[in-house]
Design a protein around this motif. Sequence first.
Motif, PDB file in Angstrom:
ATOM      1  N   GLY A 144     -25.044  28.037 -17.130  1.00 19.07           N
ATOM      2  CA  GLY A 144     -24.165  29.097 -17.596  1.00 19.07           C
ATOM      3  C   GLY A 144     -22.715  28.970 -17.184  1.00 19.07           C
ATOM      4  O   GLY A 144     -21.888  29.784 -17.599  1.00 19.07           O
ATOM      5  N   VAL A 145     -22.366  27.979 -16.366  1.00 21.02           N
ATOM      6  CA  VAL A 145     -20.988  27.806 -15.899  1.00 21.02           C
ATOM      7  C   VAL A 145     -20.347  26.663 -16.684  1.00 21.02           C
ATOM      8  O   VAL A 145     -20.901  25.561 -16.749  1.00 21.02           O
ATOM      9  CB  VAL A 145     -20.941  27.490 -14.390  1.00 21.02           C
ATOM     10  CG1 VAL A 145     -19.505  27.287 -13.927  1.00 21.02           C
ATOM     11  CG2 VAL A 145     -21.596  28.612 -13.599  1.00 21.02           C
ATOM     12  N   TRP A 146     -19.178  26.920 -17.276  1.00 20.40           N
ATOM     13  CA  TRP A 146     -18.453  25.885 -18.022  1.00 20.40           C
ATOM     14  C   TRP A 146     -17.535  25.112 -17.089  1.00 20.40           C
ATOM     15  O   TRP A 146     -16.838  25.706 -16.257  1.00 20.40           O
ATOM     16  CB  TRP A 146     -17.628  26.500 -19.143  1.00 20.40           C
ATOM     17  CG  TRP A 146     -18.412  26.846 -20.370  1.00 20.40           C
ATOM     18  CD1 TRP A 146     -18.786  28.096 -20.784  1.00 20.40           C
ATOM     19  CD2 TRP A 146     -18.934  25.934 -21.351  1.00 20.40           C
ATOM     20  NE1 TRP A 146     -19.509  28.016 -21.951  1.00 20.40           N
ATOM     21  CE2 TRP A 146     -19.611  26.696 -22.333  1.00 20.40           C
ATOM     22  CE3 TRP A 146     -18.893  24.548 -21.496  1.00 20.40           C
ATOM     23  CZ2 TRP A 146     -20.234  26.121 -23.440  1.00 20.40           C
ATOM     24  CZ3 TRP A 146     -19.518  23.964 -22.595  1.00 20.40           C
ATOM     25  CH2 TRP A 146     -20.175  24.748 -23.552  1.00 20.40           C
ATOM     26  N   PHE A 147     -17.525  23.780 -17.255  1.00 20.89           N
ATOM     27  CA  PHE A 147     -16.653  22.903 -16.489  1.00 20.89           C
ATOM     28  C   PHE A 147     -15.817  22.089 -17.467  1.00 20.89           C
ATOM     29  O   PHE A 147     -16.341  21.590 -18.470  1.00 20.89           O
ATOM     30  CB  PHE A 147     -17.467  21.948 -15.605  1.00 20.89           C
ATOM     31  CG  PHE A 147     -18.250  22.628 -14.519  1.00 20.89           C
ATOM     32  CD1 PHE A 147     -17.753  22.714 -13.232  1.00 20.89           C
ATOM     33  CD2 PHE A 147     -19.494  23.179 -14.789  1.00 20.89           C
ATOM     34  CE1 PHE A 147     -18.465  23.332 -12.218  1.00 20.89           C
ATOM     35  CE2 PHE A 147     -20.221  23.809 -13.795  1.00 20.89           C
ATOM     36  CZ  PHE A 147     -19.709  23.890 -12.507  1.00 20.89           C
ATOM     37  N   VAL A 148     -14.531  21.935 -17.165  1.00 20.16           N
ATOM     38  CA  VAL A 148     -13.650  21.121 -17.992  1.00 20.16           C
ATOM     39  C   VAL A 148     -13.322  19.839 -17.234  1.00 20.16           C
ATOM     40  O   VAL A 148     -13.212  19.837 -16.000  1.00 20.16           O
ATOM     41  CB  VAL A 148     -12.353  21.894 -18.346  1.00 20.16           C
ATOM     42  CG1 VAL A 148     -11.525  22.193 -17.110  1.00 20.16           C
ATOM     43  CG2 VAL A 148     -11.525  21.108 -19.362  1.00 20.16           C
ATOM     44  N   TRP A 151     -13.999  20.528 -13.303  1.00 22.25           N
ATOM     45  CA  TRP A 151     -13.405  21.730 -12.726  1.00 22.25           C
ATOM     46  C   TRP A 151     -14.042  22.944 -13.392  1.00 22.25           C
ATOM     47  O   TRP A 151     -14.173  22.984 -14.617  1.00 22.25           O
ATOM     48  CB  TRP A 151     -11.900  21.769 -12.960  1.00 22.25           C
ATOM     49  CG  TRP A 151     -11.115  20.756 -12.188  1.00 22.25           C
ATOM     50  CD1 TRP A 151     -11.132  19.407 -12.330  1.00 22.25           C
ATOM     51  CD2 TRP A 151     -10.166  21.022 -11.144  1.00 22.25           C
ATOM     52  NE1 TRP A 151     -10.260  18.806 -11.453  1.00 22.25           N
ATOM     53  CE2 TRP A 151      -9.647  19.772 -10.717  1.00 22.25           C
ATOM     54  CE3 TRP A 151      -9.692  22.189 -10.548  1.00 22.25           C
ATOM     55  CZ2 TRP A 151      -8.693  19.665  -9.709  1.00 22.25           C
ATOM     56  CZ3 TRP A 151      -8.732  22.084  -9.551  1.00 22.25           C
ATOM     57  CH2 TRP A 151      -8.245  20.845  -9.127  1.00 22.25           C
ATOM     58  N   ALA A 152     -14.404  23.935 -12.608  1.00 16.23           N
ATOM     59  CA  ALA A 152     -15.011  25.144 -13.161  1.00 16.23           C
ATOM     60  C   ALA A 152     -13.931  26.063 -13.707  1.00 16.23           C
ATOM     61  O   ALA A 152     -12.943  26.354 -13.022  1.00 16.23           O
ATOM     62  CB  ALA A 152     -15.816  25.872 -12.092  1.00 16.23           C
ATOM     63  N   TRP A 153     -14.135  26.508 -14.943  1.00 14.35           N
ATOM     64  CA  TRP A 153     -13.222  27.508 -15.509  1.00 14.35           C
ATOM     65  C   TRP A 153     -13.594  28.864 -14.935  1.00 14.35           C
ATOM     66  O   TRP A 153     -14.765  29.223 -14.867  1.00 14.35           O
ATOM     67  CB  TRP A 153     -13.337  27.535 -17.028  1.00 14.35           C
ATOM     68  CG  TRP A 153     -12.500  28.617 -17.659  1.00 14.35           C
ATOM     69  CD1 TRP A 153     -11.192  28.529 -18.011  1.00 14.35           C
ATOM     70  CD2 TRP A 153     -12.902  29.943 -17.998  1.00 14.35           C
ATOM     71  NE1 TRP A 153     -10.746  29.713 -18.546  1.00 14.35           N
ATOM     72  CE2 TRP A 153     -11.779  30.606 -18.552  1.00 14.35           C
ATOM     73  CE3 TRP A 153     -14.087  30.641 -17.877  1.00 14.35           C
ATOM     74  CZ2 TRP A 153     -11.825  31.926 -18.991  1.00 14.35           C
ATOM     75  CZ3 TRP A 153     -14.139  31.965 -18.312  1.00 14.35           C
ATOM     76  CH2 TRP A 153     -13.022  32.595 -18.864  1.00 14.35           C
ATOM     77  N   ARG A 154     -12.586  29.612 -14.509  1.00 10.47           N
ATOM     78  CA  ARG A 154     -12.848  30.905 -13.882  1.00 10.47           C
ATOM     79  C   ARG A 154     -11.876  31.960 -14.377  1.00 10.47           C
ATOM     80  O   ARG A 154     -10.713  31.665 -14.662  1.00 10.47           O
ATOM     81  CB  ARG A 154     -12.693  30.806 -12.353  1.00 10.47           C
ATOM     82  CG  ARG A 154     -13.733  29.985 -11.652  1.00 10.47           C
ATOM     83  CD  ARG A 154     -15.062  30.704 -11.553  1.00 10.47           C
ATOM     84  NE  ARG A 154     -14.900  31.964 -10.833  1.00 10.47           N
ATOM     85  CZ  ARG A 154     -14.899  32.070  -9.507  1.00 10.47           C
ATOM     86  NH1 ARG A 154     -15.043  31.001  -8.752  1.00 10.47           N
ATOM     87  NH2 ARG A 154     -14.783  33.243  -8.920  1.00 10.47           N
ATOM     88  N   GLY A 190      -7.915  30.395 -14.734  1.00  6.71           N
ATOM     89  CA  GLY A 190      -7.585  29.093 -14.186  1.00  6.71           C
ATOM     90  C   GLY A 190      -8.825  28.275 -13.898  1.00  6.71           C
ATOM     91  O   GLY A 190      -9.902  28.532 -14.426  1.00  6.71           O
ATOM     92  N   LEU A 191      -8.664  27.282 -13.033  1.00  2.58           N
ATOM     93  CA  LEU A 191      -9.724  26.337 -12.708  1.00  2.58           C
ATOM     94  C   LEU A 191      -9.914  26.278 -11.208  1.00  2.58           C
ATOM     95  O   LEU A 191      -8.982  26.540 -10.440  1.00  2.58           O
ATOM     96  CB  LEU A 191      -9.377  24.942 -13.239  1.00  2.58           C
ATOM     97  CG  LEU A 191      -8.999  24.841 -14.714  1.00  2.58           C
ATOM     98  CD1 LEU A 191      -8.503  23.434 -15.028  1.00  2.58           C
ATOM     99  CD2 LEU A 191     -10.179  25.194 -15.601  1.00  2.58           C
ATOM    100  N   ILE A 192     -11.114  25.909 -10.791  1.00  2.00           N
ATOM    101  CA  ILE A 192     -11.388  25.758  -9.371  1.00  2.00           C
ATOM    102  C   ILE A 192     -12.105  24.430  -9.152  1.00  2.00           C
ATOM    103  O   ILE A 192     -12.977  24.051  -9.938  1.00  2.00           O
ATOM    104  CB  ILE A 192     -12.220  26.930  -8.822  1.00  2.00           C
ATOM    105  CG1 ILE A 192     -12.223  26.963  -7.295  1.00  2.00           C
ATOM    106  CG2 ILE A 192     -13.621  26.924  -9.333  1.00  2.00           C
ATOM    107  CD1 ILE A 192     -11.558  28.152  -6.723  1.00  2.00           C
ATOM    108  N   ALA A 205      -7.478  25.758  -6.265  1.00  2.00           N
ATOM    109  CA  ALA A 205      -7.434  26.586  -7.471  1.00  2.00           C
ATOM    110  C   ALA A 205      -6.169  26.276  -8.256  1.00  2.00           C
ATOM    111  O   ALA A 205      -5.093  26.126  -7.678  1.00  2.00           O
ATOM    112  CB  ALA A 205      -7.466  28.064  -7.095  1.00  2.00           C
ATOM    113  N   ILE A 206      -6.310  26.157  -9.570  1.00  2.00           N
ATOM    114  CA  ILE A 206      -5.167  26.050 -10.472  1.00  2.00           C
ATOM    115  C   ILE A 206      -5.074  27.377 -11.204  1.00  2.00           C
ATOM    116  O   ILE A 206      -5.936  27.706 -12.016  1.00  2.00           O
ATOM    117  CB  ILE A 206      -5.334  24.897 -11.467  1.00  2.00           C
ATOM    118  CG1 ILE A 206      -5.487  23.561 -10.728  1.00  2.00           C
ATOM    119  CG2 ILE A 206      -4.149  24.835 -12.429  1.00  2.00           C
ATOM    120  CD1 ILE A 206      -5.727  22.378 -11.651  1.00  2.00           C
ATOM    121  N   VAL A 207      -4.055  28.154 -10.900  1.00  2.00           N
ATOM    122  CA  VAL A 207      -3.914  29.507 -11.438  1.00  2.00           C
ATOM    123  C   VAL A 207      -2.741  29.526 -12.412  1.00  2.00           C
ATOM    124  O   VAL A 207      -1.643  29.088 -12.069  1.00  2.00           O
ATOM    125  CB  VAL A 207      -3.675  30.524 -10.304  1.00  2.00           C
ATOM    126  CG1 VAL A 207      -3.726  31.945 -10.847  1.00  2.00           C
ATOM    127  CG2 VAL A 207      -4.702  30.345  -9.201  1.00  2.00           C
TER     128      VAL A 207
END
Length: 274
Positions: free
Chosen positions: A187-191, A198-201, A210-212, A219-221
Amino acid sequence: PAPARALPAAPGGALATRGSAPGRGAGRVRGRFDLFSPTAAARERSRRERPGRAPRFRPLRLDRLLGPLAIRPPDAAVAGPTLAELSPRQPLAKPDGRPARWTEAPLRWLESVDPDGAAAPSDRRRDGHWHADEDPPVYHAGPGRGLAREDAWLWLSRLERRWWALPDAGRAPWLRHRGRWWTRERGVWFVLHEGEAWAWRRFARWEAEGLIHPGTGTAIVYSADFARAAVVTPGRGAVLFDAVSGAEIARWSEAELPPRWRPAPRDLTLPAGI
């Protein structure tokens, strides 16, 4: 690696991203610290430290894809195929006739693959065959398109107008969506970014997207208008970038960040296979 099994939650601190003007009202934290409106001192630190201290991670550049859908993952209803039927169809020999011992494709290679340009045109042959004049060579096997680079093998398949990729038969496939590769685990999308997942959050505490990074808690916010991206790395401070050009704008040391941003929480487990 074992450390990459933990997926940190969003660092503490409330970051609001309301407002549309770059650097104005985007990323204002309770108090006086504003992540997207750097002070003159933060800009000067970037100019002074940039030559000798390159950031470990840079943001995923959005180019012209600015706006609320800039890094939105695929719809949750998208059902990923297994593509398992393609794995036994790998050819036993390379295009030049040498015996093949295929290995999984590196994710950095997959990140550079544009499936529309990499897959050779369709033909009427039903048996598996090479298009050796393509670069890299393309292998046709029914709906599958196999790419070879040295001993690495990558399957591509177009199903219901969507491109899927299978770098490793033992893991979930990757979906091409808005010019990037995505995969979903439990259920978790990763790019795919910089050769890593990286997990999209949606950061509820920051009111931002952003991404974690699973292994480091980085974290990329993105600001509300997605024009700027802050890379917050536990233990190393934060760096602000232009999200379109990738140019560095400002830096903060670890001590300058709000205290609740400094530790790296570890309360979310990374799904197996990433």
